[in-house]
Design a protein around this motif. Structure first.
Motif, PDB file in Angstrom:
ATOM      1  N   HIS A 176       0.886  -1.154   0.000  1.00 29.24           N
ATOM      2  CA  HIS A 176       0.000   0.000   0.000  1.00 29.24           C
ATOM      3  C   HIS A 176       0.930   1.212   0.000  1.00 29.24           C
ATOM      4  CE1 HIS A 176      -3.745  -2.061   1.987  1.00 29.24           C
ATOM      5  NE2 HIS A 176      -3.727  -2.208   0.675  1.00 29.24           N
ATOM      6  N   TYR A 177       1.098   1.841  -1.161  1.00 29.39           N
ATOM      7  CA  TYR A 177       1.945   3.032  -1.231  1.00 29.39           C
ATOM      8  C   TYR A 177       1.138   4.262  -0.872  1.00 29.39           C
ATOM      9  CZ  TYR A 177       5.798   0.611  -3.584  1.00 29.39           C
ATOM     10  OH  TYR A 177       6.844  -0.214  -3.882  1.00 29.39           O
ATOM     11  N   THR A 178       1.831   5.270  -0.400  1.00 29.99           N
ATOM     12  CA  THR A 178       1.178   6.536  -0.095  1.00 29.99           C
ATOM     13  C   THR A 178       2.093   7.684  -0.479  1.00 29.99           C
ATOM     14  OG1 THR A 178       0.186   7.881   1.655  1.00 29.99           O
ATOM     15  CG2 THR A 178       2.021   6.486   2.290  1.00 29.99           C
ATOM     16  N   GLY A 179       1.521   8.709  -1.103  1.00 20.31           N
ATOM     17  CA  GLY A 179       2.314   9.885  -1.454  1.00 20.31           C
ATOM     18  C   GLY A 179       3.418   9.572  -2.440  1.00 20.31           C
ATOM     19  N   ASN A 180       4.546  10.280  -2.270  1.00 21.93           N
ATOM     20  CA  ASN A 180       5.655  10.157  -3.202  1.00 21.93           C
ATOM     21  C   ASN A 180       6.656   9.101  -2.756  1.00 21.93           C
ATOM     22  OD1 ASN A 180       4.558  12.390  -4.574  1.00 21.93           O
ATOM     23  ND2 ASN A 180       5.748  13.826  -3.335  1.00 21.93           N
ATOM     24  N   THR A 181       7.285   8.476  -3.709  1.00 25.92           N
ATOM     25  CA  THR A 181       8.443   7.627  -3.458  1.00 25.92           C
ATOM     26  C   THR A 181       9.592   8.229  -4.236  1.00 25.92           C
ATOM     27  OG1 THR A 181       7.059   5.647  -3.244  1.00 25.92           O
ATOM     28  CG2 THR A 181       9.408   5.314  -3.635  1.00 25.92           C
ATOM     29  N   GLY A 182      10.629   8.681  -3.537  1.00 27.63           N
ATOM     30  CA  GLY A 182      11.735   9.376  -4.185  1.00 27.63           C
ATOM     31  C   GLY A 182      12.542   8.487  -5.105  1.00 27.63           C
ATOM     32  N   TRP A 183      13.448   9.093  -5.832  1.00 31.92           N
ATOM     33  CA  TRP A 183      14.279   8.364  -6.788  1.00 31.92           C
ATOM     34  C   TRP A 183      15.180   7.367  -6.071  1.00 31.92           C
ATOM     35  CZ3 TRP A 183      13.186   8.311 -11.708  1.00 31.92           C
ATOM     36  CH2 TRP A 183      12.486   9.386 -12.262  1.00 31.92           C
ATOM     37  N   HIS A 184      15.234   6.146  -6.609  1.00 35.60           N
ATOM     38  CA  HIS A 184      16.070   5.101  -6.027  1.00 35.60           C
ATOM     39  C   HIS A 184      16.201   3.957  -7.028  1.00 35.60           C
ATOM     40  CE1 HIS A 184      11.987   3.613  -5.389  1.00 35.60           C
ATOM     41  NE2 HIS A 184      12.505   2.389  -5.242  1.00 35.60           N
ATOM     42  N   THR A 185      17.102   3.049  -6.743  1.00 37.00           N
ATOM     43  CA  THR A 185      17.144   1.763  -7.420  1.00 37.00           C
ATOM     44  C   THR A 185      16.809   0.700  -6.382  1.00 37.00           C
ATOM     45  OG1 THR A 185      19.464   1.261  -6.942  1.00 37.00           O
ATOM     46  CG2 THR A 185      19.022   2.576  -8.912  1.00 37.00           C
ATOM     47  N   ASP A 186      16.261  -0.425  -6.811  1.00 36.26           N
ATOM     48  CA  ASP A 186      16.035  -1.524  -5.885  1.00 36.26           C
ATOM     49  C   ASP A 186      17.341  -2.255  -5.611  1.00 36.26           C
ATOM     50  OD1 ASP A 186      13.386  -0.911  -5.784  1.00 36.26           O
ATOM     51  OD2 ASP A 186      12.764  -2.442  -7.220  1.00 36.26           O
ATOM     52  N   SER A 203      10.925   6.139  -9.536  1.00 35.98           N
ATOM     53  CA  SER A 203      10.264   6.873  -8.464  1.00 35.98           C
ATOM     54  C   SER A 203       8.764   6.883  -8.742  1.00 35.98           C
ATOM     55  CB  SER A 203      10.794   8.314  -8.387  1.00 35.98           C
ATOM     56  OG  SER A 203      10.460   9.022  -9.578  1.00 35.98           O
ATOM     57  N   SER A 204       8.011   7.555  -7.859  1.00 39.27           N
ATOM     58  CA  SER A 204       6.568   7.681  -8.047  1.00 39.27           C
ATOM     59  C   SER A 204       6.113   8.962  -7.367  1.00 39.27           C
ATOM     60  CB  SER A 204       5.843   6.472  -7.442  1.00 39.27           C
ATOM     61  OG  SER A 204       4.451   6.603  -7.558  1.00 39.27           O
ATOM     62  N   TRP A 205       5.226   9.710  -8.043  1.00 39.40           N
ATOM     63  CA  TRP A 205       4.826  11.018  -7.527  1.00 39.40           C
ATOM     64  C   TRP A 205       3.307  11.160  -7.561  1.00 39.40           C
ATOM     65  CZ3 TRP A 205       8.992  13.316  -5.496  1.00 39.40           C
ATOM     66  CH2 TRP A 205      10.239  12.877  -5.952  1.00 39.40           C
ATOM     67  N   GLY A 206       2.754  11.666  -6.478  1.00 41.41           N
ATOM     68  CA  GLY A 206       1.305  11.831  -6.398  1.00 41.41           C
ATOM     69  C   GLY A 206       0.623  10.519  -6.048  1.00 41.41           C
ATOM     70  N   GLY A 207      -0.627  10.426  -6.340  1.00 45.12           N
ATOM     71  CA  GLY A 207      -1.373   9.210  -6.045  1.00 45.12           C
ATOM     72  C   GLY A 207      -2.009   9.262  -4.665  1.00 45.12           C
ATOM     73  N   GLY A 208      -2.879   8.299  -4.394  1.00 46.22           N
ATOM     74  CA  GLY A 208      -3.595   8.257  -3.123  1.00 46.22           C
ATOM     75  C   GLY A 208      -2.752   7.701  -2.005  1.00 46.22           C
ATOM     76  N   ASP A 209      -3.390   7.502  -0.845  1.00 42.36           N
ATOM     77  CA  ASP A 209      -2.642   7.030   0.315  1.00 42.36           C
ATOM     78  C   ASP A 209      -2.804   5.528   0.551  1.00 42.36           C
ATOM     79  OD1 ASP A 209      -5.186   6.804   1.298  1.00 42.36           O
ATOM     80  OD2 ASP A 209      -4.956   8.244   2.931  1.00 42.36           O
ATOM     81  N   LYS A 210      -3.355   4.834  -0.439  1.00 44.10           N
ATOM     82  CA  LYS A 210      -3.469   3.376  -0.315  1.00 44.10           C
ATOM     83  C   LYS A 210      -3.372   2.763  -1.715  1.00 44.10           C
ATOM     84  CE  LYS A 210      -6.105  -0.010   2.398  1.00 44.10           C
ATOM     85  NZ  LYS A 210      -7.349  -0.241   3.160  1.00 44.10           N
ATOM     86  N   ARG A 211      -2.299   3.118  -2.392  1.00 42.98           N
ATOM     87  CA  ARG A 211      -2.083   2.697  -3.778  1.00 42.98           C
ATOM     88  C   ARG A 211      -1.545   1.268  -3.787  1.00 42.98           C
ATOM     89  NH1 ARG A 211       0.793   6.509  -4.516  1.00 42.98           N
ATOM     90  NH2 ARG A 211       2.864   5.708  -4.973  1.00 42.98           N
ATOM     91  N   ARG A 212      -2.236   0.369  -4.476  1.00 46.15           N
ATOM     92  CA  ARG A 212      -1.925  -1.054  -4.377  1.00 46.15           C
ATOM     93  C   ARG A 212      -1.002  -1.513  -5.507  1.00 46.15           C
ATOM     94  NH1 ARG A 212      -7.662  -3.633  -4.691  1.00 46.15           N
ATOM     95  NH2 ARG A 212      -7.724  -2.090  -6.365  1.00 46.15           N
ATOM     96  N   MET A 213       0.048  -2.232  -5.115  1.00 43.45           N
ATOM     97  CA  MET A 213       0.961  -2.805  -6.107  1.00 43.45           C
ATOM     98  C   MET A 213       1.503  -4.125  -5.583  1.00 43.45           C
ATOM     99  SD  MET A 213       4.419  -3.251  -7.113  1.00 43.45           S
ATOM    100  CE  MET A 213       5.577  -1.933  -6.749  1.00 43.45           C
ATOM    101  N   LEU A 214       1.498  -5.123  -6.453  1.00 41.82           N
ATOM    102  CA  LEU A 214       2.046  -6.439  -6.142  1.00 41.82           C
ATOM    103  C   LEU A 214       3.272  -6.653  -7.014  1.00 41.82           C
ATOM    104  CD1 LEU A 214       1.655  -9.238  -4.713  1.00 41.82           C
ATOM    105  CD2 LEU A 214       0.364  -9.934  -6.745  1.00 41.82           C
TER     106      LEU A 214
END
Length: 305
Positions: free
Chosen positions: A93-103, A183-194
Motif C-alpha cells: 500500500h503506497y502513499t504519497g511520493n516515493t523518491g528516486w532510487h534503485t532496488d 520513483s513515483s509522484w502523487g497518487g492516493g494514500d493506499k495505492r496497491r501494487m504487487l
C-alpha cells in the motif's frame, strides 16, 4: 516476449505489457485485499505511511500460482534464462511520493514484475523511470547521485527530473531491471501494487548467500510461504526455489540476529538523499548494500586500469 520486447527491455531497462494479466486481475485483487485487509501504517505524525507484506504471493494458492503462470514464466525465462530464481514478492500500500532510487545496483541481473491494482499515471502515482540507468557505469553512478539530491545538485525537485512516467490500469504488467532508477509522484494514500522478484541463477555461491541474507530484513519465518514451497507445487516450480532454499538455515539465523538487535518491523527504508548537505554524504547513503559498493568499486578499478 518477442525479440523486439527483449531488445527494448535491455536497451531501456523496462517494458510494459498491456492487459497481460487481464483475465487474472480480479482474482489477484481479491487475494491481495484479503492479505492486506485493513493494514495501515502511520508515520510518527500520524499520517498514512507505506505498508508492505513480504512473501505476498506465497500467501494463497491462487497468488502462488502466478509463479507458474506461463505469461510470468515467459518473461523471466526470456530475460534471466530458464533456471531463474524466485527471490520473494511484496504487497504494497503506497502513499504519497516515493523518491528516486534503485532496488539494487549490481552486475547480476535481477528483474521485477510490478502489477498495479489501481489506475496510475503522471501525478497519480505512476511509475517514473530514467531509461538506461540499469546499465552499470560510472556515468550512471554520477547520474544517480545528481537525481537523488536533485534540488541541491540540479536545482529542481525530484518530480521535475526528466524521465518517462508510465500510465497503467489493472491488468497491465510493468517489468523492469532492479538497477533502474525509478520513483513515483502523487497518487492516493493506499495505492496497491504487487511485485514479483526474480534473479538470474547464481554461479558464485558467496554472492548467492549474500543476496539470500538480504531478504532477512523482512523477518520471514522460512525461505518461502506455505503455499509456495509445498507438496502440491508443480514440479517445474522447484528449479526456481532451489538456490534460496539451499541457504534457508543461514537466512533464519540472520533473521534471529536482526530480531534481537533491531526491534520493530521490516528494515526496508528507502534512501532520501535530498536532505544531505554534500555529495559525499549522499553517496554514502545511496551505497546502502554490499552489491552497490562492490559494483562501484569494480567500475572505478576498471576506469583506473
Amino acid at each position: 516476449m518477442n525479440d523486439a520486447d527483449i531488445h527494448f527491455f535491455w536497451t531501456f531497462g523496462y517494458r510494459v505489457f498491456r492487459q497481460l494479466l487481464a483475465e487474472e486481475i480480479d482474482h489477484i485483487a481479491t487475494d491481495f485485499d484479503r492479505l492486506m485487509g485493513a493494514s495501515r501504517t502511520l508515520d510518527q505524525e500520524g499520517r498514512p505511511a507505506r505498508t508492505l507484506h513480504w512473501q505476498a504471493i506465497d500467501s494463497s494458492p491462487r497468488l502462488s500460482a502466478l509463479i507458474d503462470n506461463l505469461k510470468v514464466v515467459g518473461i523471466f525465462d526470456a530475460l534471466l534464462g530458464p533456471d531463474w530464481q524466485y527471490f520473494g514478492s511484496v504487497a504494497n500500500h503506497y502513499t504519497g511520493n516515493t523518491g528516486w532510487h534503485t532496488d539494487d545496483f549490481s552486475f547480476h541481473d535481477k528483474v521485477k514484475i510490478a502489477i498495479y491494482l489501481d489506475e496510475t499515471g503522471p501525478g497519480r502515482g505512476g511509475l517514473s523511470v530514467i531509461p538506461r540507468t540499469h546499465v552499470p557505469s560510472l556515468e550512471v553512478v554520477e547520474l544517480q547521485l545528481d537525481v537523488g539530491m536533485s534540488e541541491r545538485a540540479l536545482g529542481v525537485p525530484g518530480a521535475s527530473v526528466p524521465c518517462t512516467t508510465l500510465t497503467t490500469r489493472p491488468g497491465d504488467v510493468v517489468v523492469f531491471h532492479q538497477n533502474l532508477m525509478h520513483s513515483s509522484w502523487g497518487g492516493g494514500d493506499k495505492r496497491r501494487m504487487l511485485s514479483i522478484n526474480a534473479h538470474a541463477r547464481y554461479e558464485d555461491e558467496e554472492l548467492l548467500l549474500d543476496n539470500v541474507l538480504r531478504t532477512a530484513r523482512f523477518r520471514p519465518q522460512s525461505a518461502y510461504g506455505p503455499f509456495m514451497n509445498c507438496t502440491a507445487m508443480p514440479i517445474a516450480r522447484r528449479v526456481h526455489l532451489e538456490q534460496m532454499l539451499r541457504h534457508e538455515n543461514s537466512m533464519l539465523a540472520e533473521v534471529d540476529r536482526i530480531v534481537r538487535s533491531v526491534p520493530g518491523g521490516a528494515v526496508d527504508l528507502l534512501p532520501d538523499m535530498s536532505s544531505n548537505l554534500d555529495r559525499e554524504a549522499a553517496a554514502e547513503e545511496f551505497a546502502r548494500d554490499t552489491d552497490y559498493r562492490s559494483t562501484v568499486a569494480v567500475l572505478k578499478a576498471e576506469a583506473d586500469a
